[in-house]
Motif scaffolding. Structure first.
Motif, PDB file in Angstrom:
ATOM      1  N   VAL A  47      34.104  -4.132  22.347  1.00 47.56           N
ATOM      2  CA  VAL A  47      35.386  -4.836  22.451  1.00 47.56           C
ATOM      3  C   VAL A  47      36.435  -4.148  21.580  1.00 47.56           C
ATOM      4  N   ALA A  48      36.050  -3.759  20.365  1.00 44.74           N
ATOM      5  CA  ALA A  48      36.981  -3.084  19.460  1.00 44.74           C
ATOM      6  C   ALA A  48      37.540  -1.819  20.097  1.00 44.74           C
ATOM      7  N   ALA A  49      36.682  -1.082  20.791  1.00 41.54           N
ATOM      8  CA  ALA A  49      37.113   0.163  21.422  1.00 41.54           C
ATOM      9  C   ALA A  49      37.945  -0.074  22.680  1.00 41.54           C
ATOM     10  N   ASP A  50      37.638  -1.130  23.412  1.00 38.19           N
ATOM     11  CA  ASP A  50      38.277  -1.339  24.720  1.00 38.19           C
ATOM     12  C   ASP A  50      39.548  -2.180  24.661  1.00 38.19           C
ATOM     13  N   VAL A  51      39.518  -3.291  23.951  1.00 39.43           N
ATOM     14  CA  VAL A  51      40.681  -4.181  23.936  1.00 39.43           C
ATOM     15  C   VAL A  51      41.160  -4.519  22.531  1.00 39.43           C
ATOM     16  N   GLY A  52      40.313  -4.376  21.536  1.00 32.69           N
ATOM     17  CA  GLY A  52      40.687  -4.636  20.159  1.00 32.69           C
ATOM     18  C   GLY A  52      40.537  -6.095  19.757  1.00 32.69           C
ATOM     19  N   TRP A  53      40.480  -6.307  18.447  1.00 31.69           N
ATOM     20  CA  TRP A  53      40.387  -7.640  17.864  1.00 31.69           C
ATOM     21  C   TRP A  53      41.639  -7.926  17.062  1.00 31.69           C
ATOM     22  N   ALA A  54      42.143  -9.146  17.135  1.00 27.62           N
ATOM     23  CA  ALA A  54      43.277  -9.540  16.317  1.00 27.62           C
ATOM     24  C   ALA A  54      42.870  -9.663  14.850  1.00 27.62           C
ATOM     25  N   GLN A  55      41.660 -10.177  14.614  1.00 26.53           N
ATOM     26  CA  GLN A  55      41.121 -10.343  13.259  1.00 26.53           C
ATOM     27  C   GLN A  55      39.735  -9.703  13.191  1.00 26.53           C
ATOM     28  N   PRO A  56      39.685  -8.380  13.163  1.00 28.03           N
ATOM     29  CA  PRO A  56      38.382  -7.697  13.244  1.00 28.03           C
ATOM     30  C   PRO A  56      37.436  -8.045  12.102  1.00 28.03           C
ATOM     31  N   ALA A  57      37.945  -8.184  10.881  1.00 33.54           N
ATOM     32  CA  ALA A  57      37.066  -8.481   9.748  1.00 33.54           C
ATOM     33  C   ALA A  57      36.445  -9.871   9.891  1.00 33.54           C
ATOM     34  N   GLU A  58      37.250 -10.856  10.272  1.00 29.72           N
ATOM     35  CA  GLU A  58      36.756 -12.222  10.388  1.00 29.72           C
ATOM     36  C   GLU A  58      35.722 -12.342  11.503  1.00 29.72           C
ATOM     37  N   VAL A  59      35.984 -11.726  12.645  1.00 33.12           N
ATOM     38  CA  VAL A  59      35.023 -11.792  13.743  1.00 33.12           C
ATOM     39  C   VAL A  59      33.734 -11.071  13.366  1.00 33.12           C
ATOM     40  N   PHE A  60      33.858  -9.916  12.753  1.00 32.82           N
ATOM     41  CA  PHE A  60      32.673  -9.165  12.336  1.00 32.82           C
ATOM     42  C   PHE A  60      31.802  -9.994  11.399  1.00 32.82           C
ATOM     43  N   LEU A  61      32.410 -10.604  10.401  1.00 34.86           N
ATOM     44  CA  LEU A  61      31.641 -11.395   9.436  1.00 34.86           C
ATOM     45  C   LEU A  61      31.034 -12.630  10.102  1.00 34.86           C
ATOM     46  N   ALA A  62      31.753 -13.221  11.036  1.00 38.04           N
ATOM     47  CA  ALA A  62      31.201 -14.379  11.744  1.00 38.04           C
ATOM     48  C   ALA A  62      29.979 -13.982  12.559  1.00 38.04           C
ATOM     49  N   LEU A  63      30.033 -12.833  13.215  1.00 46.95           N
ATOM     50  CA  LEU A  63      28.867 -12.359  13.963  1.00 46.95           C
ATOM     51  C   LEU A  63      27.728 -12.023  13.007  1.00 46.95           C
ATOM     52  N   LEU A  64      28.064 -11.465  11.872  1.00 44.83           N
ATOM     53  CA  LEU A  64      27.041 -11.076  10.903  1.00 44.83           C
ATOM     54  C   LEU A  64      26.281 -12.299  10.382  1.00 44.83           C
ATOM     55  N   TYR A  65      26.982 -13.416  10.217  1.00 46.60           N
ATOM     56  CA  TYR A  65      26.376 -14.597   9.605  1.00 46.60           C
ATOM     57  C   TYR A  65      26.068 -15.730  10.577  1.00 46.60           C
ATOM     58  N   HIS A  66      26.352 -15.566  11.872  1.00 44.69           N
ATOM     59  CA  HIS A  66      26.344 -16.742  12.755  1.00 44.69           C
ATOM     60  C   HIS A  66      24.972 -17.400  12.903  1.00 44.69           C
ATOM     61  N   ASP A  67      23.897 -16.659  12.734  1.00 42.11           N
ATOM     62  CA  ASP A  67      22.548 -17.235  12.783  1.00 42.11           C
ATOM     63  C   ASP A  67      21.799 -16.995  11.478  1.00 42.11           C
ATOM     64  N   ALA A  68      22.526 -16.821  10.385  1.00 42.38           N
ATOM     65  CA  ALA A  68      21.876 -16.493   9.111  1.00 42.38           C
ATOM     66  C   ALA A  68      20.882 -17.574   8.712  1.00 42.38           C
ATOM     67  N   ILE A  69      21.198 -18.803   9.003  1.00 40.39           N
ATOM     68  CA  ILE A  69      20.252 -19.906   8.808  1.00 40.39           C
ATOM     69  C   ILE A  69      19.906 -20.449  10.185  1.00 40.39           C
ATOM     70  N   TYR A  70      18.624 -20.374  10.515  1.00 41.95           N
ATOM     71  CA  TYR A  70      18.200 -20.813  11.846  1.00 41.95           C
ATOM     72  C   TYR A  70      16.785 -21.371  11.787  1.00 41.95           C
ATOM     73  N   GLU A  71      16.672 -22.640  12.115  1.00 40.42           N
ATOM     74  CA  GLU A  71      15.379 -23.279  12.291  1.00 40.42           C
ATOM     75  C   GLU A  71      15.421 -23.981  13.635  1.00 40.42           C
ATOM     76  N   ALA A  72      14.584 -23.562  14.556  1.00 41.61           N
ATOM     77  CA  ALA A  72      14.611 -24.085  15.922  1.00 41.61           C
ATOM     78  C   ALA A  72      14.565 -25.603  15.910  1.00 41.61           C
ATOM     79  N   GLY A  73      15.491 -26.193  16.662  1.00 39.29           N
ATOM     80  CA  GLY A  73      15.517 -27.634  16.806  1.00 39.29           C
ATOM     81  C   GLY A  73      16.427 -28.357  15.836  1.00 39.29           C
ATOM     82  N   ARG A  74      16.859 -27.693  14.747  1.00 39.17           N
ATOM     83  CA  ARG A  74      17.738 -28.355  13.789  1.00 39.17           C
ATOM     84  C   ARG A  74      19.174 -28.361  14.307  1.00 39.17           C
ATOM     85  N   LYS A  75      19.909 -29.389  13.945  1.00 38.70           N
ATOM     86  CA  LYS A  75      21.279 -29.556  14.416  1.00 38.70           C
ATOM     87  C   LYS A  75      22.313 -29.006  13.444  1.00 38.70           C
TER      88      LYS A  75
END
Length: 214
Positions: A47-75
């Motif tokens: 996406v960065a190469a093709d269309v770009g990000w408005a907030q590249p740092a924020e999106v990158f960090l969100a992807l980096l941490y989005h499943d940092a804590i994961y236990e199947a079935g927890r809400k």
């Protein structure tokens, strides 16, 4: 592992990456592990190469941490991951490097995968969510491995029949939706392959169930 390996838009301390990789190994995970992070970051880079990000740092960090804590079935996985991201940004990154609240907000949005409608998320958020959902359009063997890995993560967390019921309902809701992907970028590139995978997966399960009933 370093920031260059991850195509990061900002430098990250080695200690942050080491702690994050350890976090993605707890508890042992079949799909929501650091390999998944690297996969979604591949979509981020495209996406960065093709269309770009408005907030590249924020999106990158969100992807980096989005499943940092994961236990199947927890809400509360997403809320706990968002809080971990806030704490890491405060500890490891210089002031103004990234908007921690935007990072947390993006992570929290992943709790509603399959429920967002086009236009409900801004452009970066739509692309961010689609990066995480792009696995649906993977090659058939990769999709099957993903589907099996999700089942493995839930083994012992739910009765098998209950997992199959909820998993099938989720996949069916995706297939029946007018749009699987929120952004035009991923819709154009991934919709056809994702629908083919979903039809094959749901049809295969239906056929297996019918065969078992004979």
């Amino acid at each position: 592992m370093n920031t260059a390996d991850l195509a990061a838009p900002l430098p990250l301390p080695e200690e942050l990456l080491q702690q994050l990789q350890a976090q993605y190994a707890q508890p042992p995970r079949a799909y929501h592990n650091f390999a998944h992070v690297q996969e979604v970051l591949g979509h981020y880079a495209a996406v960065a190469a093709d269309v770009g990000w408005a907030q590249p740092a924020e999106v990158f960090l969100a992807l980096l941490y989005h499943d940092a804590i994961y236990e199947a079935g927890r809400k509360d996985n997403e809320a706990r991951s968002a809080e971990l991201a806030r704490a890491a940004i405060a500890r490891w990154l210089p002031p103004q490097a990234a908007d921690a609240e935007r990072v947390a907000a993006l992570i929290l949005m992943t709790a509603r995968h399959g429920h967002w409608q086009p236009g409900q998320a801004d452009a970066d958020a739509a692309l961010f969510l689609d990066c995480d959902m792009a696995i649906l359009a993977a090659a058939p063997e990769r999709f099957d491995a993903y589907d099996a890995a999700i089942a493995q993560e839930y083994r012992g967390k739910l009765p098998a029949w209950m997992f199959r019921h909820y998993r099938r309902r989720f996949l069916r809701s995706l297939l029946d939706a007018p749009r699987i992907f929120l952004s035009d970028y991923f819709h154009a590139r991934c919709d056809m392959a994702a629908r083919a995978n979903l039809r094959r997966c749901l049809g295969g399960r239906s056929a297996l169930k019918a065969s078992a009933g004979r």
